[in-house]
Design a protein around this motif. Sequence first.
Motif, short mmCIF file in Angstrom:
data_model
loop_
_atom_site.label_atom_id
_atom_site.label_comp_id
_atom_site.label_asym_id
_atom_site.label_seq_id
_atom_site.Cartn_x
_atom_site.Cartn_y
_atom_site.Cartn_z
N PHE A 45 -4.84 -9.34 5.25
CA PHE A 45 -6.15 -8.88 5.73
C PHE A 45 -7.20 -8.81 4.63
N ARG A 46 -6.83 -9.31 3.45
CA ARG A 46 -7.75 -9.38 2.31
C ARG A 46 -8.37 -8.02 1.99
N LYS A 47 -7.51 -7.04 1.90
CA LYS A 47 -7.93 -5.68 1.54
C LYS A 47 -7.40 -5.36 0.15
N LYS A 48 -8.12 -4.51 -0.58
CA LYS A 48 -7.71 -4.14 -1.94
C LYS A 48 -6.96 -2.81 -1.95
N VAL A 49 -6.05 -2.66 -1.00
CA VAL A 49 -5.22 -1.45 -0.95
C VAL A 49 -4.05 -1.67 -1.91
N ARG A 50 -3.86 -0.73 -2.86
CA ARG A 50 -2.89 -0.96 -3.93
C ARG A 50 -1.64 -0.10 -3.84
N ARG A 51 -1.77 1.13 -3.33
CA ARG A 51 -0.60 2.00 -3.33
C ARG A 51 -0.78 3.16 -2.36
N PHE A 52 0.31 3.94 -2.21
CA PHE A 52 0.30 5.16 -1.41
C PHE A 52 0.03 6.36 -2.32
N SER A 53 -0.66 7.35 -1.80
CA SER A 53 -0.83 8.58 -2.56
C SER A 53 0.52 9.31 -2.61
N SER A 54 0.66 10.26 -3.52
CA SER A 54 1.92 10.99 -3.65
C SER A 54 2.24 11.76 -2.37
N GLU A 55 1.21 12.29 -1.70
CA GLU A 55 1.45 13.02 -0.45
C GLU A 55 1.88 12.07 0.66
N ALA A 56 1.31 10.87 0.68
CA ALA A 56 1.73 9.87 1.67
C ALA A 56 3.18 9.47 1.44
N VAL A 57 3.58 9.34 0.18
CA VAL A 57 4.97 9.00 -0.14
C VAL A 57 5.91 10.09 0.38
N LYS A 58 5.55 11.36 0.16
CA LYS A 58 6.38 12.47 0.65
C LYS A 58 6.54 12.41 2.16
N LEU A 59 5.45 12.10 2.85
CA LEU A 59 5.49 12.04 4.31
C LEU A 59 6.34 10.87 4.79
N LEU A 60 6.17 9.72 4.17
CA LEU A 60 6.95 8.55 4.55
C LEU A 60 8.45 8.78 4.35
N GLU A 61 8.78 9.46 3.25
CA GLU A 61 10.20 9.68 2.94
C GLU A 61 10.83 10.77 3.80
N SER A 62 10.03 11.68 4.36
CA SER A 62 10.60 12.79 5.13
C SER A 62 10.54 12.57 6.64
N TYR A 63 9.80 11.57 7.09
CA TYR A 63 9.66 11.30 8.53
C TYR A 63 10.97 10.72 9.07
N ASP A 64 11.25 10.98 10.35
CA ASP A 64 12.54 10.56 10.94
C ASP A 64 12.60 9.07 11.31
N TRP A 65 11.47 8.42 11.50
CA TRP A 65 11.39 7.01 11.85
C TRP A 65 12.24 6.63 13.06
N PRO A 66 11.91 7.17 14.23
CA PRO A 66 12.67 6.80 15.43
C PRO A 66 12.57 5.31 15.77
N GLY A 67 11.45 4.68 15.36
CA GLY A 67 11.30 3.24 15.60
C GLY A 67 11.77 2.38 14.45
N ASN A 68 12.32 3.04 13.41
CA ASN A 68 12.94 2.36 12.27
C ASN A 68 11.98 1.41 11.55
N VAL A 69 12.51 0.28 11.04
CA VAL A 69 11.72 -0.61 10.18
C VAL A 69 10.50 -1.15 10.93
N ARG A 70 10.66 -1.43 12.21
CA ARG A 70 9.54 -1.96 13.00
C ARG A 70 8.39 -0.95 13.04
N GLU A 71 8.71 0.32 13.21
CA GLU A 71 7.67 1.35 13.24
C GLU A 71 7.00 1.48 11.87
N LEU A 72 7.79 1.44 10.81
CA LEU A 72 7.23 1.53 9.46
C LEU A 72 6.25 0.39 9.20
N GLU A 73 6.64 -0.82 9.55
CA GLU A 73 5.77 -1.98 9.32
C GLU A 73 4.47 -1.85 10.11
#
Length: 458
Positions: free
Chosen positions: A340-368
């Motif tokens: 999408f030609r965006k200059k998004v480079r990384r996740f914030s530390s709080e976003a990382v905490k949330l991603l790592e603690s979420y249950d992900w019921p939809g698994n890899v497809r939901e994450l993507e």
Amino acid sequence: MEKLLIVEDNEDIRRQLRWGLDKEYETFDAGDRTEALALFRRHSPRVVTLDLGLPPDESGIEEGFRCLEQILHLAPATKVIMITGNDDRENALRAVQSGAYDYYCKPVDIAELKVILKRAFHLAAIEKENSRLHHSLDHQGFSPAGIIGQSPRMLEVFSSIRKVASSDVAVLITGESGTGKELVAKAIHGLSQRKSGAFMAINCGAIPENLLESELFGYEKGAFSGAHTRVQGKVEYAHKGSLFLDEIGELPLNLQVKLLRFLQEKTIQRVGGREDIPVDARIIAATNRDIAKETESGNFREDLYYRVSVIHISLPPLRDRGEDIMLLANLFLRRASEEFRKKVRRFSSEAVKLLESYDWPGNVRELENKVQRAVIMSDSTILEPEVLAFSQKSLKERMFKSQRLTLKDAREMIEREMVISAIENQRNNMAKAAEVLGISRPTLYDLVKKHSIFKAAD
């Protein structure tokens, strides 16, 4: 020894940094942008400390920002740490928004700076390993669309794929929806001796029962109303290749009998036909059901179960894959940013905490899907929790169900939410946001840095 580039116009500070860091890093130092870029091209350091005020305009910021932009253009994964004075925090925050990894305020405390550098080099090493792993898996025939990982359970899956690919036995892949069962099936086919043949996939649960038989086995002309010509089914098209039966647990019992006949005799009959047609196809099946229980309850034939599960590969849910969550998240971030030609480079530390603690019921497809949406919607170079579109219910469940959550953690989460709300309500006017919160402007900037909010003032 890791390479570190120090960009600082003040010779005394350069000497101090070299003296304090030479034992741990191979340091190179420059006093202006031209020299810095020359050293960067020559030595390719993964981490850079950069002073905003560089000659010929030491009191300004343009040279520093230009140097940051050019370094990130040469190597976007570089961790650039801005070294700035206390009165330059707004510009430092803007630099972080532009892609800098972090900032540090003068006077320099070597011990504190070492902590930031160690974290930056650690993150750079992880990203490099993730990139290497992804490249390696691509060359081994694994699909690049998500079947990567370095957690112990996924390494077991990769080992199983390699072992079964060279054989020709039937494979049953189980796992929750979104774990990548079809990707594993494609990987098995791609590494097998049948890779030059077709890979035919059919979802047994997505096609109405009255149409599924003809989809699988084809039909003869005149077999039923509308059958104006002979049509081959997916099984025939998979001759000399692989047939992937997704959600095989949804297969009706009458079709289970016909599939069992094919597995035993390697022949089929089209709907409306009587001729036995030999077909040489490898069966790879998948289901998100507990197929053993379905067999016990009579919903799935026991003899067919043993035929399709000569080898059983179980895919772990994403929530049980630990470090793979961020490995995949960073991969999807990089892909979406390029697409999408965006200059998004990384996740914030709080976003990382949330991603790592979420249950992900939809698994890899939901994450993507979440990461892709976040990249599209983001106006920043850093993805914050808000743009990842987790529901308030999910955020609250994380907050109150986490066994590791302490009273201090809860206070910090509330503090962060209040700071974000004040900044957004005041349209990034930091002075007004500080006034609303009843704190000084420097204190607000401290909180912004502490919680990795990185919202720049207008």
